[in-house]
Design an enzyme around this catalytic site. Structure first.
Site, PDB file in Angstrom:
ATOM      1  N   ASN A 102       0.825  -1.197   0.000  1.00 26.03           N
ATOM      2  CA  ASN A 102       0.000   0.000   0.000  1.00 26.03           C
ATOM      3  C   ASN A 102       0.865   1.256   0.000  1.00 26.03           C
ATOM      4  OD1 ASN A 102      -2.121  -1.762   0.113  1.00 26.03           O
ATOM      5  ND2 ASN A 102      -2.369  -1.588   2.339  1.00 26.03           N
ATOM      6  N   HIS A 119       5.953  -0.462  -2.568  1.00 29.06           N
ATOM      7  CA  HIS A 119       5.487   0.281  -3.743  1.00 29.06           C
ATOM      8  C   HIS A 119       5.525   1.791  -3.528  1.00 29.06           C
ATOM      9  CE1 HIS A 119       3.122  -3.568  -5.001  1.00 29.06           C
ATOM     10  NE2 HIS A 119       4.413  -3.653  -5.244  1.00 29.06           N
ATOM     11  N   CYS A 146      10.075  20.475 -10.887  1.00 25.07           N
ATOM     12  CA  CYS A 146      11.141  20.368  -9.894  1.00 25.07           C
ATOM     13  C   CYS A 146      11.882  21.701  -9.771  1.00 25.07           C
ATOM     14  CB  CYS A 146      12.096  19.276 -10.379  1.00 25.07           C
ATOM     15  SG  CYS A 146      13.638  19.127  -9.500  1.00 25.07           S
ATOM     16  N   GLY A 186      -5.303  -8.969   3.140  1.00 28.94           N
ATOM     17  CA  GLY A 186      -5.945  -7.959   2.297  1.00 28.94           C
ATOM     18  C   GLY A 186      -5.264  -7.761   0.967  1.00 28.94           C
ATOM     19  N   ASN A 212      -8.343 -12.564   4.453  1.00 25.01           N
ATOM     20  CA  ASN A 212      -8.827 -11.894   3.253  1.00 25.01           C
ATOM     21  C   ASN A 212     -10.333 -12.053   3.111  1.00 25.01           C
ATOM     22  OD1 ASN A 212      -7.371 -10.393   1.048  1.00 25.01           O
ATOM     23  ND2 ASN A 212      -8.692 -11.694  -0.214  1.00 25.01           N
TER      24      ASN A 212
HETATM   25  C1  BV8 Z   1       8.217  -5.017 -11.905  1.00 29.63           C
HETATM   26  C2  BV8 Z   1       1.661   1.610  -6.596  1.00 29.63           C
HETATM   27  C3  BV8 Z   1      10.130  -5.361 -13.205  1.00 29.63           C
HETATM   28  C4  BV8 Z   1       0.956   2.492  -7.554  1.00 29.63           C
HETATM   29  C5  BV8 Z   1       1.371  -0.698  -7.406  1.00 29.63           C
HETATM   30  C6  BV8 Z   1       2.888 -11.037 -16.004  1.00 29.63           C
HETATM   31  C7  BV8 Z   1       3.050 -11.978 -15.004  1.00 29.63           C
HETATM   32  C8  BV8 Z   1       3.640 -11.648 -13.788  1.00 29.63           C
HETATM   33  C9  BV8 Z   1       4.069 -10.342 -13.561  1.00 29.63           C
HETATM   34  C10 BV8 Z   1       3.897  -9.420 -14.554  1.00 29.63           C
HETATM   35  C11 BV8 Z   1       3.318  -9.741 -15.762  1.00 29.63           C
HETATM   36  N1  BV8 Z   1       3.279  -8.616 -16.520  1.00 29.63           N
HETATM   37  C12 BV8 Z   1       3.813  -7.608 -15.817  1.00 29.63           C
HETATM   38  C13 BV8 Z   1       4.219  -8.096 -14.646  1.00 29.63           C
HETATM   39  C14 BV8 Z   1       4.890  -7.370 -13.586  1.00 29.63           C
HETATM   40  C15 BV8 Z   1       3.890  -6.484 -12.853  1.00 29.63           C
HETATM   41  C16 BV8 Z   1       2.719  -7.282 -12.342  1.00 29.63           C
HETATM   42  O1  BV8 Z   1       2.802  -7.948 -11.334  1.00 29.63           O
HETATM   43  N2  BV8 Z   1       1.585  -7.190 -13.035  1.00 29.63           N
HETATM   44  C17 BV8 Z   1       0.418  -7.933 -12.606  1.00 29.63           C
HETATM   45  C18 BV8 Z   1      -0.813  -7.034 -12.678  1.00 29.63           C
HETATM   46  C19 BV8 Z   1       0.269  -9.154 -13.488  1.00 29.63           C
HETATM   47  N3  BV8 Z   1       4.649  -5.974 -11.729  1.00 29.63           N
HETATM   48  C20 BV8 Z   1       5.345  -4.852 -11.904  1.00 29.63           C
HETATM   49  O2  BV8 Z   1       5.317  -4.181 -12.911  1.00 29.63           O
HETATM   50  C21 BV8 Z   1       6.233  -4.456 -10.732  1.00 29.63           C
HETATM   51  N4  BV8 Z   1       7.513  -4.119 -11.251  1.00 29.63           N
HETATM   52  O3  BV8 Z   1       7.894  -6.162 -12.048  1.00 29.63           O
HETATM   53  O4  BV8 Z   1       9.347  -4.488 -12.437  1.00 29.63           O
HETATM   54  C22 BV8 Z   1      11.372  -4.640 -13.478  1.00 29.63           C
HETATM   55  C23 BV8 Z   1      12.538  -5.081 -12.860  1.00 29.63           C
HETATM   56  C24 BV8 Z   1      13.713  -4.425 -13.163  1.00 29.63           C
HETATM   57  C25 BV8 Z   1      13.729  -3.329 -14.024  1.00 29.63           C
HETATM   58  C26 BV8 Z   1      12.536  -2.875 -14.603  1.00 29.63           C
HETATM   59  C27 BV8 Z   1      11.342  -3.526 -14.333  1.00 29.63           C
HETATM   60  C28 BV8 Z   1       5.661  -3.224 -10.051  1.00 29.63           C
HETATM   61  C29 BV8 Z   1       4.382  -3.576  -9.344  1.00 29.63           C
HETATM   62  C30 BV8 Z   1       3.947  -2.402  -8.473  1.00 29.63           C
HETATM   63  C31 BV8 Z   1       2.832  -1.647  -9.147  1.00 29.63           C
HETATM   64  N5  BV8 Z   1       2.360  -0.568  -8.258  1.00 29.63           N
HETATM   65  N6  BV8 Z   1       1.009   0.302  -6.569  1.00 29.63           N
HETATM   66  C32 BV8 Z   1      -0.410   2.894  -7.047  1.00 29.63           C
HETATM   67  O5  BV8 Z   1      -0.874   2.351  -6.032  1.00 29.63           O
HETATM   68  O6  BV8 Z   1      -1.003   3.761  -7.685  1.00 29.63           O
HETATM   69  S1  BV8 Z   1       0.574  -2.170  -7.268  1.00 29.63           S
HETATM   70  C33 BV8 Z   1      -1.012  -1.826  -6.798  1.00 29.63           C
HETATM   71  O7  BV8 Z   1      -1.754  -2.947  -7.131  1.00 29.63           O
HETATM   72  C34 BV8 Z   1      -1.170  -1.679  -5.311  1.00 29.63           C
HETATM   73  O8  BV8 Z   1      -0.079  -1.088  -4.679  1.00 29.63           O
HETATM   74  C35 BV8 Z   1      -1.331  -3.081  -4.859  1.00 29.63           C
HETATM   75  O9  BV8 Z   1      -0.111  -3.605  -4.497  1.00 29.63           O
HETATM   76  C36 BV8 Z   1      -1.762  -3.789  -6.075  1.00 29.63           C
HETATM   77  C37 BV8 Z   1      -3.178  -4.229  -5.903  1.00 29.63           C
HETATM   78  O10 BV8 Z   1      -3.078  -5.369  -5.237  1.00 29.63           O
HETATM   79  P1  BV8 Z   1      -3.778  -5.542  -3.810  1.00 29.63           P
HETATM   80  O11 BV8 Z   1      -3.092  -4.693  -2.809  1.00 29.63           O
HETATM   81  O12 BV8 Z   1      -3.800  -6.995  -3.592  1.00 29.63           O
HETATM   82  O13 BV8 Z   1      -5.227  -4.942  -3.959  1.00 29.63           O
HETATM   83  P2  BV8 Z   1      -6.416  -5.662  -4.685  1.00 29.63           P
HETATM   84  O14 BV8 Z   1      -7.464  -4.648  -4.869  1.00 29.63           O
HETATM   85  O15 BV8 Z   1      -5.907  -6.431  -5.852  1.00 29.63           O
HETATM   86  O16 BV8 Z   1      -6.897  -6.769  -3.633  1.00 29.63           O
HETATM   87  C38 BV8 Z   1      -7.447  -6.383  -2.416  1.00 29.63           C
HETATM   88  C39 BV8 Z   1      -7.802  -7.669  -1.705  1.00 29.63           C
HETATM   89  O17 BV8 Z   1      -8.307  -7.323  -0.430  1.00 29.63           O
HETATM   90  C40 BV8 Z   1      -8.881  -8.443  -2.415  1.00 29.63           C
HETATM   91  O18 BV8 Z   1      -8.525  -9.818  -2.461  1.00 29.63           O
HETATM   92  C41 BV8 Z   1     -10.119  -8.259  -1.519  1.00 29.63           C
HETATM   93  O19 BV8 Z   1     -10.937  -9.426  -1.470  1.00 29.63           O
HETATM   94  C42 BV8 Z   1      -9.503  -8.033  -0.175  1.00 29.63           C
HETATM   95  N7  BV8 Z   1     -10.259  -7.171   0.727  1.00 29.63           N
HETATM   96  C43 BV8 Z   1     -11.065  -6.130   0.410  1.00 29.63           C
HETATM   97  N8  BV8 Z   1     -11.557  -5.584   1.549  1.00 29.63           N
HETATM   98  C44 BV8 Z   1     -11.031  -6.285   2.583  1.00 29.63           C
HETATM   99  C45 BV8 Z   1     -10.217  -7.299   2.070  1.00 29.63           C
HETATM  100  N9  BV8 Z   1      -9.557  -8.179   2.860  1.00 29.63           N
HETATM  101  C46 BV8 Z   1      -9.726  -8.052   4.184  1.00 29.63           C
HETATM  102  N10 BV8 Z   1     -10.494  -7.089   4.752  1.00 29.63           N
HETATM  103  C47 BV8 Z   1     -11.155  -6.198   3.992  1.00 29.63           C
HETATM  104  N11 BV8 Z   1     -11.917  -5.259   4.577  1.00 29.63           N
HETATM  105 ZN    ZN Z   2      14.582  17.496 -10.848  1.00 25.84          ZN
END
Ligand code: BV8
Ligand code: ZN
Length: 244
Positions: A102, A119, A146, A186, A212
């Site tokens: 988060n 992140h 900047c 979560g 979750n």
């Molecule tokens: C990288 C910041 C490489 C921004 C975020 C194909 C396969 C595998 C991976 C990839 C692929 N294609 C691309 C990738 C890599 C990609 C990726 O994983 N994509 C996914 C979508 C397939 N990852 C990246 O790009 C990462 N970087 O790999 O770089 C690299 C290395 C070297 C050099 C260059 C490049 C970067 C990933 C970070 C992205 N930024 N956030 C912003 O927030 O604006 S991620 C963003 O999404 C959030 O931060 C969060 O982490 C994520 C969402 O996930 P969750 O937190 O799980 O939230 P979500 O809504 O999905 O789920 C919530 C859950 O809570 C649900 O299950 C729900 O049921 C539950 N819930 C709801 N309410 C409750 C609850 N549980 C309990 N109580 C409640 N009350």
């Molecule tokens: Zn700058």
């Protein structure tokens, strides 16, 4: 003995815990999760399409405004009982690491100290050119620039396709490998490399506990799956294990 009693007894004995949280832990604070539909002018945008360097390059103003709206929203909300329960857990366990995906800063606001923000944090703003963190900026019609180099400012978060902060990721992997119990709370477990941490822990013999609202791809591999709201489950669990 019953399932929950087993977990409570286990947690009373462990010395080393790692926790991974996702957007679900902030849902009860009133913040939308990443997969919740967006509303208003953002309804037609999917977060994963906005949270990318390509989107910022294409339309810096749109992306700056999306984060300015989220920053304002984060400024209006408070940590919920789930955040506070995790801050309490940290006080009760000798070796505790909270790894969060988060970017809302609510764990720190709730008192967690050993925190890894994989992140980034949308309350921090940096230059997209020279990376200087901006202390202040003009909120006006254009994307602020900047003071040091004139580059466009951006939120200090990790966008899709960007690498995670090396130190935070290395510490997170270390904590996952060293822990006796790994909590996944979560998070839908879809975003890499954060989602791989639970498997790193499990491969080293850690007990996997998931809290979750819905099952996730990890659920079938966990030792304990507590389905429900983290803001309700965590205070109950921490109270049962460590209440004075
Ligand atoms: C990288 C910041 C490489 C921004 C975020 C194909 C396969 C595998 C991976 C990839 C692929 N294609 C691309 C990738 C890599 C990609 C990726 O994983 N994509 C996914 C979508 C397939 N990852 C990246 O790009 C990462 N970087 O790999 O770089 C690299 C290395 C070297 C050099 C260059 C490049 C970067 C990933 C970070 C992205 N930024 N956030 C912003 O927030 O604006 S991620 C963003 O999404 C959030 O931060 C969060 O982490 C994520 C969402 O996930 P969750 O937190 O799980 O939230 P979500 O809504 O999905 O789920 C919530 C859950 O809570 C649900 O299950 C729900 O049921 C539950 N819930 C709801 N309410 C409750 C609850 N549980 C309990 N109580 C409640 N009350
Ligand atoms: Zn700058």
């Amino acid at each position: 003995m019953d399932f929950l009693a087993d977990l409570v007894n286990l947690l009373r004995q462990v010395k080393c815990i790692a926790v991974l949280t996702g957007a679900g832990v902030s849902q009860e604070s009133g913040l939308r999760t990443f997969r919740d539909a967006q509303t208003g002018m953002w309804a037609q945008h999917k977060p994963e399409d906005l949270a990318s360097p390509e989107a910022f390059a294409r339309d810096p103003k749109l992306i700056w405004d999306w984060y300015a709206m989220r920053r304002a929203r984060v400024g209006e909300v408070e940590p919920n009982p789930g955040h506070f329960a995790l801050a309490e857990m940290e006080k009760m366990v000798p070796n505790f690491t909270l790894i969060t995906q988060n970017v809302d800063g609510l764990h720190r606001k709730a008192g967690t100290t050993n925190l890894l923000e994989l992140h980034g944090n949308l309350q921090r703003v940096r230059c997209s050119e020279c990376n200087l963190v901006a202390k202040t900026w003009e909120e006006n019609l254009e994307v602020p620039r900047c003071a040091n180099c004139g580059g466009l400012l951006r939120p200090d978060v990790v966008w899709f396709g960007e690498p995670l902060p090396r130190a935070a990721l290395e510490s997170a992997v270390e904590a996952a490998r060293a822990c006796q119990v790994f909590f996944s709370i979560g998070t839908s477990g879809l975003v890499q490399p954060a989602a791989a941490l639970a498997y790193a822990a499990r491969n080293r013999g850690a007990v996997l506990v998931e809290v979750n609202l819905e099952p996730t791809p990890l659920t079938g591999k966990t030792d304990f799956f507590l389905q429900g709201r983290s803001g309700e489950i965590l205070p109950g669990l921490v109270g049962a294990v460590w209440s004075p």
